[in-house]
Design an enzyme around this catalytic site. Sequence first.
Site, short mmCIF file in Angstrom:
data_model
loop_
_atom_site.label_atom_id
_atom_site.label_comp_id
_atom_site.label_asym_id
_atom_site.label_seq_id
_atom_site.Cartn_x
_atom_site.Cartn_y
_atom_site.Cartn_z
N ASP A 283 31.19 45.99 45.64
CA ASP A 283 31.56 46.74 45.46
C ASP A 283 29.88 48.03 44.93
OD1 ASP A 283 33.35 49.20 44.89
OD2 ASP A 283 33.69 47.52 42.56
N LYS A 290 28.71 53.39 42.20
CA LYS A 290 28.32 53.57 40.71
C LYS A 290 27.00 53.67 40.51
CE LYS A 290 31.26 49.11 40.69
NZ LYS A 290 32.07 49.55 39.66
N ASP A 301 32.90 40.28 42.29
CA ASP A 301 33.76 41.15 42.32
C ASP A 301 35.00 40.49 42.94
OD1 ASP A 301 35.13 43.23 41.18
OD2 ASP A 301 34.78 44.68 42.88
N ASP A 360 36.31 54.07 43.36
CA ASP A 360 35.69 52.18 42.36
C ASP A 360 36.62 52.14 41.80
OD1 ASP A 360 33.81 50.92 41.73
OD2 ASP A 360 33.44 51.74 40.31
N GLU A 362 39.07 50.99 43.21
CA GLU A 362 39.20 49.86 44.03
C GLU A 362 40.24 48.38 44.71
OE1 GLU A 362 37.03 47.09 43.12
OE2 GLU A 362 36.87 49.58 43.10
N ARG A 364 42.67 47.49 42.34
CA ARG A 364 43.99 47.70 42.14
C ARG A 364 44.66 48.06 43.45
NH1 ARG A 364 42.99 51.93 38.10
NH2 ARG A 364 40.99 50.45 37.88
#
Length: 511
Positions: A283, A290, A301, A360, A362, A364
């Site tokens: 991620d 990030k 992740d 970011d 993502e 969910r």
Amino acid sequence: MQFETTWKDISDVAADAAIGILAAPAGDEALVSAAWRNRTAGLAAELADSGELSAKHQSTVLIHRPQSMAAAKLVLATCDFGDESGHGRIAEAAGAAWRRLRTTKVESVAVQAPTSRSAEEAVGEVIEGIAAADYEPDQYKTKDRSESKLKRVIVCLAGHEQSAARVAAVEDGRRTSAAIARGRTVARELANEPGNLLPPRVLAERATAAAGKAGLECEVLDQGQLERLGAGALLGVAQGSSEPPVMIVIRYRPDGGPATSDATRGSSEPVHLGLVGKAVSFDTGGISIKPSPDMHLMKYDMAGGAAMIGAMVALADLKPSIPVTAIVPSVENMPGGSAQRPGDVVTGLSGTTVEVLNTDAEGRLILADAITYAKGLGCNRLVDAATLTGAIVVALGHSYTGVFGNDSGWMERVLESAARAGERMWAMPPTTEYKQQLKSPIADLANIGTRWGGACSAAAFLTHFADGTPFVHLDIAGTAWLEKTLPHAPVGPSGVGVATLVRLALREATN
């Protein structure tokens, strides 16, 4: 690794090394019991009196050539139950003792189970603690690896009741904890893999192999199938990467007999447990990229998905009487030229439209489609695990997993299973009010709320897709990765969630 039990005293058990777990004193009790004074000809008491062995939790001392014992080495470890329920503390003490021995070429170890817990509980904690402590995340080192030779663990139960019922309970506990240990190792090994070596397609291959070895069904939905299904929320996250997304579905079906009904809810509906795990193989944050410090850790992740795969491997051994299905959506979140943009609107598998305000957020999105898919498969009790928000780490640090739910009874059962598993989890507020943060002027939902209560609004987003199905969300962002070396574990993946989910499935099968 082989796990055995014996009702002999540890002094009489032939093993390369021995471990004694001493309960920290309460009131006028001594740290070193009369039994341990006798086993060590008074040496253990001398070490306690001198302060070399303290009552502090996980204090350890190594004794060579202990008198009157068959083993050549003895580690004494202190277990302080403190103000906690106690579950997991014996495991930590046993793990700390084994870490003291791990690199000494010991192939067999005998452990005297403390009598401060029932025999079956003590056996389970010793097994899980030593198995967890034996893990080391250094498989890619070409030299200076910290290798273990451990092949056999014998848990000694002298001093415990030895009735027929107790012996049967001990054997059941041994089997359960051995399975949990295997499942947790699977999860940790997957979560530790670097992103370049475990993209979604490789995770699918590893999951298929693990499921096949365990005798489970495994189906992998590829990008074309996900497009035909209409899993637009998941596909939107994946579109910036050259690595195609997958959705992994692992099925366990009990051998004959009806599934257990959920009598505690006054329903005759058969329980079908659905385990949904976030698996973002790497991620970057996408366009909402990030910060670079610690971004390398975003290989984990996918720890929620890894936990579900590990739990299924364990359940295949234990064979509960309810069906369990794991759904693991896996993507790579990258900022490529075709990446999803802030402001895009996607349509999920449920038909809900979502305005993507932050790429970011993502996890969910992929979980939304996975939850919808799980319901379509007939799963009527849902638990997800996900490294979902930094906000939960701000709230609870690295000690507790945040637990959210839409059904108080189901949430209570998950929390009770966690307590029995020795995994620290904390109930968070109901999510109803936080859904107000997710309003969008152009879509059904926005994928983020305000800065405040970010873990709660993320859980509210997921709860929308559960749509009345009893659902619990485990935010493991702070607990899936150990940030520092502990007495019982190295830096790296923790395998959190596996033990809780296994014990939950077993609990549901006996209700």
